[in-house]
Write an enzyme that holds these catalytic residues in place. Structure first.
Site, PDB file in Angstrom:
ATOM      1  N   GLU A 406      67.748 -28.543  -4.804  1.00  0.00           N
ATOM      2  CA  GLU A 406      68.010 -29.018  -3.420  1.00  0.00           C
ATOM      3  C   GLU A 406      67.208 -28.188  -2.412  1.00  0.00           C
ATOM      4  O   GLU A 406      67.684 -27.847  -1.332  1.00  0.00           O
ATOM      5  CB  GLU A 406      69.507 -28.953  -3.077  1.00  0.00           C
ATOM      6  CG  GLU A 406      70.395 -29.654  -4.075  1.00  0.00           C
ATOM      7  CD  GLU A 406      70.797 -31.069  -3.677  1.00  0.00           C
ATOM      8  OE1 GLU A 406      70.388 -31.521  -2.597  1.00  0.00           O
ATOM      9  OE2 GLU A 406      71.506 -31.699  -4.485  1.00  0.00           O
TER      10      GLU A 406
HETATM   11  C1  FAD Z   1      68.923 -28.201 -13.574  1.00  0.00           C
HETATM   12  C2  FAD Z   1      68.011 -28.822 -12.553  1.00  0.00           C
HETATM   13  C3  FAD Z   1      68.337 -30.045 -12.016  1.00  0.00           C
HETATM   14  C4  FAD Z   1      67.483 -30.656 -11.090  1.00  0.00           C
HETATM   15  N1  FAD Z   1      67.787 -31.905 -10.612  1.00  0.00           N
HETATM   16  C5  FAD Z   1      66.857 -32.574  -9.871  1.00  0.00           C
HETATM   17  C6  FAD Z   1      67.066 -33.951  -9.515  1.00  0.00           C
HETATM   18  O1  FAD Z   1      68.099 -34.554  -9.810  1.00  0.00           O
HETATM   19  N2  FAD Z   1      66.085 -34.567  -8.821  1.00  0.00           N
HETATM   20  C7  FAD Z   1      64.931 -33.957  -8.465  1.00  0.00           C
HETATM   21  O2  FAD Z   1      64.090 -34.583  -7.852  1.00  0.00           O
HETATM   22  N3  FAD Z   1      64.711 -32.644  -8.773  1.00  0.00           N
HETATM   23  C8  FAD Z   1      65.638 -31.944  -9.473  1.00  0.00           C
HETATM   24  N4  FAD Z   1      65.424 -30.627  -9.811  1.00  0.00           N
HETATM   25  C9  FAD Z   1      64.160 -29.995  -9.434  1.00  0.00           C
HETATM   26  C10 FAD Z   1      64.321 -28.944  -8.369  1.00  0.00           C
HETATM   27  O3  FAD Z   1      64.581 -29.564  -7.145  1.00  0.00           O
HETATM   28  C11 FAD Z   1      63.048 -28.086  -8.372  1.00  0.00           C
HETATM   29  O4  FAD Z   1      63.078 -27.316  -9.543  1.00  0.00           O
HETATM   30  C12 FAD Z   1      62.943 -27.221  -7.139  1.00  0.00           C
HETATM   31  O5  FAD Z   1      62.701 -28.006  -6.017  1.00  0.00           O
HETATM   32  C13 FAD Z   1      61.837 -26.167  -7.277  1.00  0.00           C
HETATM   33  O6  FAD Z   1      60.651 -26.737  -7.677  1.00  0.00           O
HETATM   34  P1  FAD Z   1      59.831 -26.102  -8.903  1.00  0.00           P
HETATM   35  O7  FAD Z   1      60.774 -25.959 -10.032  1.00  0.00           O
HETATM   36  O8  FAD Z   1      58.617 -26.899  -9.099  1.00  0.00           O
HETATM   37  O9  FAD Z   1      59.462 -24.652  -8.418  1.00  0.00           O
HETATM   38  P2  FAD Z   1      58.216 -24.260  -7.498  1.00  0.00           P
HETATM   39  O10 FAD Z   1      58.136 -25.175  -6.357  1.00  0.00           O
HETATM   40  O11 FAD Z   1      57.027 -24.085  -8.360  1.00  0.00           O
HETATM   41  O12 FAD Z   1      58.692 -22.841  -6.980  1.00  0.00           O
HETATM   42  C14 FAD Z   1      58.593 -21.650  -7.766  1.00  0.00           C
HETATM   43  C15 FAD Z   1      58.928 -20.466  -6.862  1.00  0.00           C
HETATM   44  O13 FAD Z   1      57.973 -20.401  -5.798  1.00  0.00           O
HETATM   45  C16 FAD Z   1      58.655 -20.465  -4.544  1.00  0.00           C
HETATM   46  N5  FAD Z   1      57.834 -21.235  -3.618  1.00  0.00           N
HETATM   47  C17 FAD Z   1      57.362 -22.485  -3.738  1.00  0.00           C
HETATM   48  N6  FAD Z   1      56.714 -22.857  -2.635  1.00  0.00           N
HETATM   49  C18 FAD Z   1      56.781 -21.827  -1.787  1.00  0.00           C
HETATM   50  C19 FAD Z   1      56.312 -21.592  -0.468  1.00  0.00           C
HETATM   51  N7  FAD Z   1      55.667 -22.523   0.237  1.00  0.00           N
HETATM   52  N8  FAD Z   1      56.554 -20.392   0.081  1.00  0.00           N
HETATM   53  C20 FAD Z   1      57.257 -19.447  -0.585  1.00  0.00           C
HETATM   54  N9  FAD Z   1      57.730 -19.604  -1.813  1.00  0.00           N
HETATM   55  C21 FAD Z   1      57.486 -20.784  -2.411  1.00  0.00           C
HETATM   56  C22 FAD Z   1      59.979 -21.128  -4.834  1.00  0.00           C
HETATM   57  O14 FAD Z   1      60.956 -20.787  -3.859  1.00  0.00           O
HETATM   58  C23 FAD Z   1      60.297 -20.571  -6.208  1.00  0.00           C
HETATM   59  O15 FAD Z   1      60.858 -19.300  -6.092  1.00  0.00           O
HETATM   60  C24 FAD Z   1      66.296 -29.983 -10.688  1.00  0.00           C
HETATM   61  C25 FAD Z   1      66.007 -28.732 -11.215  1.00  0.00           C
HETATM   62  C26 FAD Z   1      66.824 -28.149 -12.132  1.00  0.00           C
HETATM   63  C27 FAD Z   1      66.457 -26.809 -12.690  1.00  0.00           C
END
Ligand code: FAD
Length: 598
Positions: A406
């Site tokens: 979220e």
């Molecule tokens: C169990 C689970 C259920 C989920 N359910 C859903 C769902 O139902 N629908 C859906 O669409 N998604 C879902 N997600 C996805 C979730 O929303 C994403 O994992 C989340 O938005 C983070 O994206 P990412 O994993 O690609 O991490 P990344 O975006 O790669 O982030 C990695 C790290 O870098 C940081 N970061 C990224 N960008 C920046 C920035 N601009 N500045 C500073 N720091 C930054 C982040 O805060 C994090 O610490 C789910 C994830 C999990 C683990």
């Protein structure tokens, strides 16, 4: 400022930083109606009777069981809270929806599955669906006949969700959208029937579609091997030349980001409530265990270092609860005074947008509080806390994801400040005039304003000073970096931390004042909790402001700013050890979170 202007600003999202609210204007769990309590009770009983007995099988991912749980929840009306009555839902007010989310949290995997369906899997259709889409899907989503989910994230696009690669192209006959691409981490992905999918039309225009299971070329991948919330389904979703009827476009081409972000906005608020419920469960388990376990001939509960944990858990939960219910109350108050002639759904969406800052705060503070509680819970259980036969081990694993989905907490911290700046620039929130006024006040030297009086005089003073500290730090950073402030993420995070603590301080304090006025001495432990929270928050705020100021000013300016900060941050010492012991004793007497709202 004219009264009308003041009340206009008072009702704006983020206004807590520059205005002061009175205890009577703040909604608290003590103000819940019988109907709202009943909704909570129904949810709680459902989880106790229907869900918890199945936890071992749910954790083992027994085929179809979570879907069955959700369908059963639908039968007793627990899925249609966000859906208006005319489409088969119960159209719950925000306060009721908050109680509901909180009470479903005793098993995190169920709470997450519920949120994936009844929250983010439903909201896009409620707020952006056409009449035909609403009629077709919402009644069945409310009853659980159809289960839904929200597909935004992709392998290469999580936080940066607009970098999605999934494409939608109109077929040559103009009747269907052809989808190609992959979604990732989709909650309920393994069993949902309705998928709200974001894809770029012609690879460019970010848009949203309703896709049904069974669409050719659609498939859900294998369940992800997760650290926690193992009872929930999380899968990738694939589209290979999948034809989606043209009328299943949700909202407008190129406006998918409006659907995505407004939905997350609602989801974030609820996530805070789920986290609040989870934190209370851990406190309950920790309290019970601290009475049962003995060491050195004493019960764990009699050790100061265990009491301080129980007390601090309750204090942090109290702060989060006070904020979340205050925000829910503001949202309901705004929804119930509609602009004449405005469309009801649109109006509700505008209100939720108005309080987007408070929603992000709910998510960040809720998730970090439950994380704190599960960590201390494991510590109280000692070695047994590290064993899967005891409840805190699972809670510890389950809690961690709340800081990630979220919108990660990093992203939400940045959003809080970005939204404040945006509102300030748009003239909605007069932060700049407030910062300028503060500058004049500082130049004029110490004032002889009337000091606050009463039971919480010191806390009242701290709260007012904390708001000034925010303006001092934010104003200095804005002056130095201007449009480049967004790139100074560490400063932005410090400012967000101050803003969140200010909201938590004020919400905790106003609730305690309201309780004290109504119930007198019997609310004294709540007063203790508010005092300890305000006291510790002031220390945190001073540190964050010092960090931000030192990165935004130098030389004589910095010396002066730090002197002003020290003056603002001065607060009389209180015995927080004794306070935590008193709060812990209240937890132990009740064997659970001790304040109303438990
Ligand atoms: C169990 C689970 C259920 C989920 N359910 C859903 C769902 O139902 N629908 C859906 O669409 N998604 C879902 N997600 C996805 C979730 O929303 C994403 O994992 C989340 O938005 C983070 O994206 P990412 O994993 O690609 O991490 P990344 O975006 O790669 O982030 C990695 C790290 O870098 C940081 N970061 C990224 N960008 C920046 C920035 N601009 N500045 C500073 N720091 C930054 C982040 O805060 C994090 O610490 C789910 C994830 C999990 C683990």
């Amino acid at each position: 400022m004219a009264t009308a202007q003041v009340s206009e600003i008072l009702n704006r999202g983020g206004s807590f930083l520059i205005t002061s609210t009175s205890p009577e204007d703040v909604f608290t769990p003590a103000d819940l109606t019988d109907d709202q309590r009943l909704i909570g009770q129904t949810a709680e009983e459902f989880v106790q009777k229907e869900v918890l007995p199945n936890v071992p099988e749910l954790e083992a991912h027994k085929e179809g069981l979570m879907a069955q749980m959700l369908k059963k929840a639908g039968e007793v009306g627990l899925l249609g809270g966000a859906i208006p009555e005319e489409y088969g839902g119960s159209g719950l007010d925000k306060i009721s929806a908050t109680v509901l989310a909180e009470k479903l949290a005793a098993y995190a995997s169920f709470a997450v599955s519920h949120g994936g369906h009844a929250g983010i899997g439903t909201i896009p259709i409620v707020y952006f669906g056409t009449e035909a889409q609403k009629k077709k899907y919402l009644p069945k989503i409310a009853s659980g006949e159809l289960l839904s989910c929200y597909c935004l994230s992709e392998p290469q696009a999580g936080s940066d969700s607009l970098a999605a690669r999934t494409r939608a192209v109109l077929s040559p006959d103009g009747k269907t959208w052809i989808l190609n691409g992959q979604k990732m981490w989709i909650t309920n992905g393994g069993f949902a029937d309705v998928y709200v999918v974001f894809a770029k039309v012609d690879g460019e225009k970010f848009s949203c579609f309703i896709v049904e299971r069974g669409t050719p070329g659609f498939s859900a991948g294998a369940e992800e091997k997760k650290m926690g919330i193992r009872g929930s389904s999380t899968t990738p979703i694939f589209f290979e030349n999948s034809p989606v009827p043209k009328e299943n476009l949700l909202h407008e081409i190129g406006r998918g980001h409006i659907v995505a972000f407004n939905t997350l906005n609602v989801g974030r608020f609820s996530l805070g409530a789920y986290c609040l419920g989870g934190a209370k469960e851990v406190l309950k388990a920790s309290s019970k265990y601290s009475k049962e376990r003995t060491a050195f001939g004493k019960s764990l509960k009699d050790f100061g270092l265990i009491k301080t944990k129980l007390g601090e858990m309750a204090i942090r939960i109290y702060a989060v609860e006070s904020m979340i219910y205050r925000s829910a109350g503001m949202i309901d108050a705004a929804v119930s005074s509609p602009t004449p002639g405005a469309n009801k759904t649109q109006q509700a969406m505008q209100v939720l947008e108005e309080y987007a800052i408070e929603s992000s705060i709910s998510k960040v503070m809720g998730s970090e509080t439950v994380d704190y509680c599960v960590d201390e819970g494991v510590q109280i259980f000692g070695g047994y806390g590290f064993h899967e036969d005891y409840p805190v081990a699972r809670a510890y694993r389950d809690s961690r994801v709340n800081r990630i989905f979220e919108g990660t907490n990093e992203i939400n911290r940045m959003l809080i400040i970005q939204m404040l700046i945006k509102r300030s620039m748009a003239g909605i929130l007069p932060l700049i005039p407030a910062a300028m006024k503060l500058g004049e006040e500082v130049l004029a030297g110490p004032s002889f304003e009337e000091a606050p009086t009463g039971a919480f005089a010191e806390e009242e003073r701290s709260l007012a000073q904390a708001k000034k500290i925010f303006l001092l730090a934010a104003g200095t950073a804005m002056q130095k970096f201007r449009e480049g402030l967004a790139d100074q993420q560490e400063i932005v995070a410090s400012l967000a931390n101050i803003a969140m603590d200010v909201y938590a301080m004020e919400s905790s304090l106003r609730r305690a004042q309201k309780a004290l006025a109504k119930r007198g001495e019997s609310a004294s432990v709540m007063g203790d909790a508010a005092r300890a929270f305000v006291y510790d928050a002031m220390d945190r705020i001073e540190k964050e402001a010092r960090t931000a100021l030192a990165a935004s000013a130098d030389g004589d300016t910095l010396v002066t700013q730090l002197a002003v900060l020290r003056r603002f941050a001065k607060h009389a010492p209180i015995d927080t050890i004794a306070i935590r012991r008193r709060v812990a004793d209240a937890v132990l007497v009740q064997n659970r979170y001790p304040f109303e709202g438990r």
